[in-house]
Write an enzyme that holds these catalytic residues in place. Structure first.
Site, PDB file in Angstrom:
ATOM      1  N   CYS A  13      77.543  70.041  49.623  1.00  0.00           N
ATOM      2  CA  CYS A  13      77.128  70.907  48.528  1.00  0.00           C
ATOM      3  C   CYS A  13      75.616  70.901  48.403  1.00  0.00           C
ATOM      4  O   CYS A  13      74.929  70.189  49.129  1.00  0.00           O
ATOM      5  CB  CYS A  13      77.741  70.442  47.217  1.00  0.00           C
ATOM      6  SG  CYS A  13      77.121  68.845  46.736  1.00  0.00           S
ATOM      7  N   ASP A 421      47.631 103.035  56.201  1.00  0.00           N
ATOM      8  CA  ASP A 421      46.584 103.345  57.150  1.00  0.00           C
ATOM      9  C   ASP A 421      46.978 104.673  57.799  1.00  0.00           C
ATOM     10  O   ASP A 421      48.150 105.009  57.845  1.00  0.00           O
ATOM     11  CB  ASP A 421      46.548 102.211  58.174  1.00  0.00           C
ATOM     12  CG  ASP A 421      45.555 102.460  59.275  1.00  0.00           C
ATOM     13  OD1 ASP A 421      44.468 102.966  58.961  1.00  0.00           O
ATOM     14  OD2 ASP A 421      45.857 102.140  60.432  1.00  0.00           O
ATOM     15  N   ASP A 612      48.621  98.704  61.169  1.00  0.00           N
ATOM     16  CA  ASP A 612      49.077  98.307  62.500  1.00  0.00           C
ATOM     17  C   ASP A 612      48.889  96.813  62.751  1.00  0.00           C
ATOM     18  O   ASP A 612      49.285  96.282  63.767  1.00  0.00           O
ATOM     19  CB  ASP A 612      48.436  99.148  63.603  1.00  0.00           C
ATOM     20  CG  ASP A 612      46.933  99.215  63.465  1.00  0.00           C
ATOM     21  OD1 ASP A 612      46.362  98.325  62.824  1.00  0.00           O
ATOM     22  OD2 ASP A 612      46.335 100.159  63.996  1.00  0.00           O
TER      23      ASP A 612
HETATM   24  P1  ADP Z   1      41.479 104.208  61.116  1.00  0.00           P
HETATM   25  O1  ADP Z   1      41.243 103.739  59.721  1.00  0.00           O
HETATM   26  O2  ADP Z   1      41.959 105.628  61.121  1.00  0.00           O
HETATM   27  O3  ADP Z   1      42.343 103.316  61.895  1.00  0.00           O
HETATM   28  P2  ADP Z   1      39.043 103.111  62.340  1.00  0.00           P
HETATM   29  O4  ADP Z   1      38.460 102.401  61.176  1.00  0.00           O
HETATM   30  O5  ADP Z   1      39.669 102.300  63.394  1.00  0.00           O
HETATM   31  O6  ADP Z   1      40.050 104.289  61.855  1.00  0.00           O
HETATM   32  O7  ADP Z   1      37.904 103.999  63.027  1.00  0.00           O
HETATM   33  C1  ADP Z   1      37.135 104.928  62.273  1.00  0.00           C
HETATM   34  C2  ADP Z   1      36.421 105.928  63.147  1.00  0.00           C
HETATM   35  O8  ADP Z   1      35.481 105.265  64.018  1.00  0.00           O
HETATM   36  C3  ADP Z   1      37.320 106.700  64.068  1.00  0.00           C
HETATM   37  O9  ADP Z   1      37.863 107.832  63.443  1.00  0.00           O
HETATM   38  C4  ADP Z   1      36.370 107.085  65.196  1.00  0.00           C
HETATM   39  O10 ADP Z   1      35.640 108.231  64.844  1.00  0.00           O
HETATM   40  C5  ADP Z   1      35.412 105.922  65.275  1.00  0.00           C
HETATM   41  N1  ADP Z   1      35.782 104.961  66.323  1.00  0.00           N
HETATM   42  C6  ADP Z   1      36.235 103.707  66.152  1.00  0.00           C
HETATM   43  N2  ADP Z   1      36.433 103.093  67.321  1.00  0.00           N
HETATM   44  C7  ADP Z   1      36.130 103.993  68.291  1.00  0.00           C
HETATM   45  C8  ADP Z   1      36.126 103.983  69.728  1.00  0.00           C
HETATM   46  N3  ADP Z   1      36.508 102.905  70.431  1.00  0.00           N
HETATM   47  N4  ADP Z   1      35.747 105.089  70.368  1.00  0.00           N
HETATM   48  C9  ADP Z   1      35.361 106.181  69.690  1.00  0.00           C
HETATM   49  N5  ADP Z   1      35.332 106.264  68.354  1.00  0.00           N
HETATM   50  C10 ADP Z   1      35.690 105.180  67.650  1.00  0.00           C
HETATM   51 MG    MG Z   2      43.625 101.746  62.340  1.00  0.00          MG
END
Ligand code: ADP
Ligand code: MG
Length: 724
Positions: A13, A421, A612
């Protein structure tokens, strides 16, 4: 530090679970101990330098219980459980065999020579043979200066038995003292029978509450067709090694996790994601152990085996969650640990009252004493929360909702804001370049070489867009979270990222046109060579099929939904409109996501953050409830309290309603567990006797006890059938 979940033996128990837990906690080197009565398992965290499993086992044995430390496969555990169940069943039937004659003789007052003696002998034998285990455990408890349900069983049955023998042996003396020498052996045997019956029903029902995990365990195939010098040979699963090429025929279960290297097919992954649609698999796609290949055959290379597979990690997570304790359980544990001693005290007080208040009432006093002890067994109390949690967590797993622990399940019911997100949560997270202005191959090579170092979904889209390129040696790489990436090639500084970040750079006419064209319909990124924009690209990431429906469901149940994203204003607005969100924030940096959640919390709201799990870990950690989208292999179960397998956002609503159902069941269970005791104990003590002349029969008392645990477990099982 090592962490193990091990089966505990001999717990009758909730009180037992408490005793074992306390003992474990007091064992040197053990830093965490949690014992779950319903699963009969202990979660132990210990310092392997200070103690060993053997020592821990020894200390559990000192408390009168067993701990299984040898590794057992799922099947061996099942086998063992089955054996124990069979034994319990046998004990019940044997006790019934003894009970029936004793019961019949006494109920119908059948009198024949030595009938009293026959009852006595049958009862005593039954107590010795079947009750032996109760006695030995009660004795160990006594040695540890504690008491549990065994103690209650031993006291109640022996008191009835000894009293009856005394009535036979000292018949004349009793009569002279004006005490009627009544015998009631039947009470002892019937109580024993009912205890076995209760355990039997409980085990059976408990088996059903862990259906979900049994189903998952049953998914593992036993062998695989492995390539061996151009021939296919059946190999037992234990012998498959990483890198083996496996042939999966149509209709077969996939044996290990791996990657498709040849062929195409549709695979049923519903056992993992809870989503019924078969998933298309072609070269390069990941496939998972336990899922079923539906049509066509393909070859795969084995990557993750045995305990490393996704299925194994899900089973482990579910098991761990099922053994975790809900916050409310702590209170229940406290109550049940003082319960048995308190009951014994009440029983003695009852006895004392009867003897002193009424004349000629030894029998009634004893009967009430036994009644109180029997009715108060805290079995139901020990089953109330764990069975509800087991069913809830299991049901979640069946629907592709992995819940980390009981606490997460409880919090989910209180959520009133869901923050999502955008990328990968509301959208598919598989962005593609729809148009770009890059022409110079050298710039393209630099762009891809830089993006090749990044994990961002946009980076993947860039890399996948061009089939021909040369990998340049990037001397310096930096990830500017929320803006983009930065790299150095041949001494020249390059930046790739959002227009907002690169707004001070010069942009050519062609680029400006492209930006204008796609503004609001795509995410725009650019590459700057020093201070000059050398190209822009429009990236689209379609909204998931179910996002709109999922958000509608949440809003309909009175939950506020926010979207936050690092993307630009126009595109964010467009997507928010598409899915019916009117509360959204754009160009939010990861640390600002956290601040945003904090500000909502300050208004007294309970926030669930859906992300994510990689990009949004700060925000996830800040939220009251973190929900991660599990994408195939890299599920972030460690970060999030709830992981949604697959991509379907409607699972958020499902998780919340599952949580509500579970919590309701849990509360009902606790009510049922307590009500029997609250009403039962006074009646058992005989409060109704002075006014109504009603004295509970101890056999009815023990039946009531059986009912209370059975009603609790069936209530949990009923919740498994409810729609979420
Ligand atoms: P979310 O909140 O949509 O996940 P992030 O904060 O990851 O977006 O990224 C914001 C912005 O920064 C993207 O929309 C893009 O314009 C730019 N960005 C981020 N990482 C990259 C990358 N590796 N190559 C090109 N642009 C990027
Ligand atoms: Mg993101």
């Amino acid at each position: 530090m090592e962490r193990k979940i091990l089966p505990v033996e001999g717990m009758m128990c909730a009180g037992c679970a408490n005793t074992v837990e306390k003992k474990l906690k007091n064992t040197q080197g053990v830093s965490l101990a949690r014992v779950n009565y319903a699963t009969q398992k202990a979660t132990i965290e210990f310092d392997s330098e200070k103690t060993s499993l053997k020592k821990i086992k020894k200390s559990v044995e000192d408390a009168g219980y067993g701990l299984v430390i040898d590794y057992m496969t799922g099947e061996e555990i099942e086998e063992k459980k089955k054996k124990q169940y069979e034994k319990l069943k046998r004990n019940f039937y044997v006790s019934l065999l003894f009970s029936i004659p004793v019961f019949v003789i006494s109920m119908f007052h059948i009198s024949f020579p030595y009938s009293n003696y026959i009852q006595g002998v049958l009862t005593t034998i039954c107590l010795f043979i079947l009750g032996g285990e109760f006695y030995s455990r009660a004795y160990k408890q006594l040695k540890n200066k504690s008491a549990n349900m065994d103690t209650l069983v031993v006291i109640s049955t022996s008191v009835a038995c000894i009293y009856s023998w005394s009535a036979i042996a000292f018949k004349r003396q009793w009569e002279e003292a004006n005490v009627e020498p009544q015998i009631y052996f039947e009470t002892s045997v019937v109580i024993i029978s009912f205890i076995f019956l209760g355990k039997l029903l409980e085990e059976k029902a408990k088996g059903n509450t862990s259906q979900a995990i049994k189903k998952l365990m049953g998914l593992k195939p036993k062998s695989a067709l492995v390539k061996n010098e151009d021939k296919w040979a059946e190999k037992p699963l234990e012998e498959v090694v990483k890198g083996d090429i496996i042939l999966v025929k149509s209709g077969q279960k996939i044996a290990v996790d791996g990657v498709v290297i040849q062929g195409e097919s549709y695979v049923d992954e519903s056992m993992i994601t809870g989503e019924p649609m078969a998933v298309k698999k072609r070269k390069g796609d990941r496939v998972f152990s336990g899922t079923i290949n539906q049509r066509g055959s393909f070859q795969m290379s084995a990557e993750k085996l045995a305990e490393q597979t996704l299925l194994a990690s899900i089973i482990k997570a579910v098991e761990e969650a099922q053994t975790s304790k809900a916050p409310i359980q702590r209170l229940v544990d406290k109550i049940s640990s003082v319960f048995v001693p308190v009951v014994i005290a009440i029983a003695f007080i009852t006895f004392g009252c009867w003897i002193s208040l009424a004349e000629n009432s030894l029998l009634q006093a004893l009967q009430s004493f036994v009644n109180v002890i029997v009715i108060a067994c805290p079995c139901a109390l020990g089953l109330a929360t764990p069975t509800a949690i087991m069913v809830g967590v299991g049901k979640g797993a069946e629907n592709g909702i992995l819940i980390k622990d009981a606490q997460s399940l409880e919090i989910a019911s209180k959520v009133d804001v869901v923050v999502m997100d955008k990328t990968g949560t509301i959208t598919q997270g598989k962005p593609q370049i729809v148009e770009h202005s890059f022409e110079n191959q050298c710039d393209i090579n630099v762009l891809i070489s830089i993006e090749n170092c990044s994990q961002h979904p946009i980076a993947k889209a860039v890399v996948e867009n061009w089939s021909e390129w040369e990998n340049f040696n990037i001397e310096y790489f930096e990830n500017i979270v929320g803006y983009g990436v930065r790299g150095n090639y041949l001494g020249q500084d390059y930046r790739v990222g959002s227009l907002e970040w690169l707004k001070d750079c010069q942009m050519g006419e062609q680029e400006k046109k492209l930006v204008e064209k796609w503004s609001g319909n795509a995410t725009l990124i650019a590459m700057a060579k020093g201070e000059k924009i050398v190209g822009v690209a429009a990236v689209t990431d379609p909204v998931k099929e179910n996002s709109k429906k999922a958000i509608e469901q949440l809003k309909n149940s009175g939950i506020e939904v926010y979207m936050i994203t690092g993307d630009g204003e126009k595109n964010s607005e467009k997507i928010a409109q598409k899915v019916g969100i009117n509360l959204y924030r754009w160009e939010v940096k990861p640390s600002e996501k956290q601040d945003f959640i904090k500000s909502l919390q300050e208004k007294g709201k309970k926030i669930a953050m859906v992300g994510d799990g990689i990009n949004d870990s700060q925000a996830l950690a800040q939220a009251d409830l973190s929900i991660a989208m599990g994408k195939g292999s890299d599920i972030a179960m460690d970060v999030a309290q709830i992981t949604l397998m697959g991509s379907d956002l409607t699972k958020i609503k499902k998780a919340i309603s599952l949580s509500k159902i579970t919590l309701k069941t849990l509360k009902e269970n606790l009510f049922w567990a307590f009500i029997y005791n609250v009403i039962g104990i006074p009646i058992a003590a005989g409060v109704l006797y002075p006014k109504f002349g009603f004295l509970l029969n101890p056999m009815i008392a023990s039946l009531a006890m059986v009912f209370s645990s059975v009603s609790v477990v069936t209530n949990s099982l009923r919740s498994a059938k409810k729609n979420i």
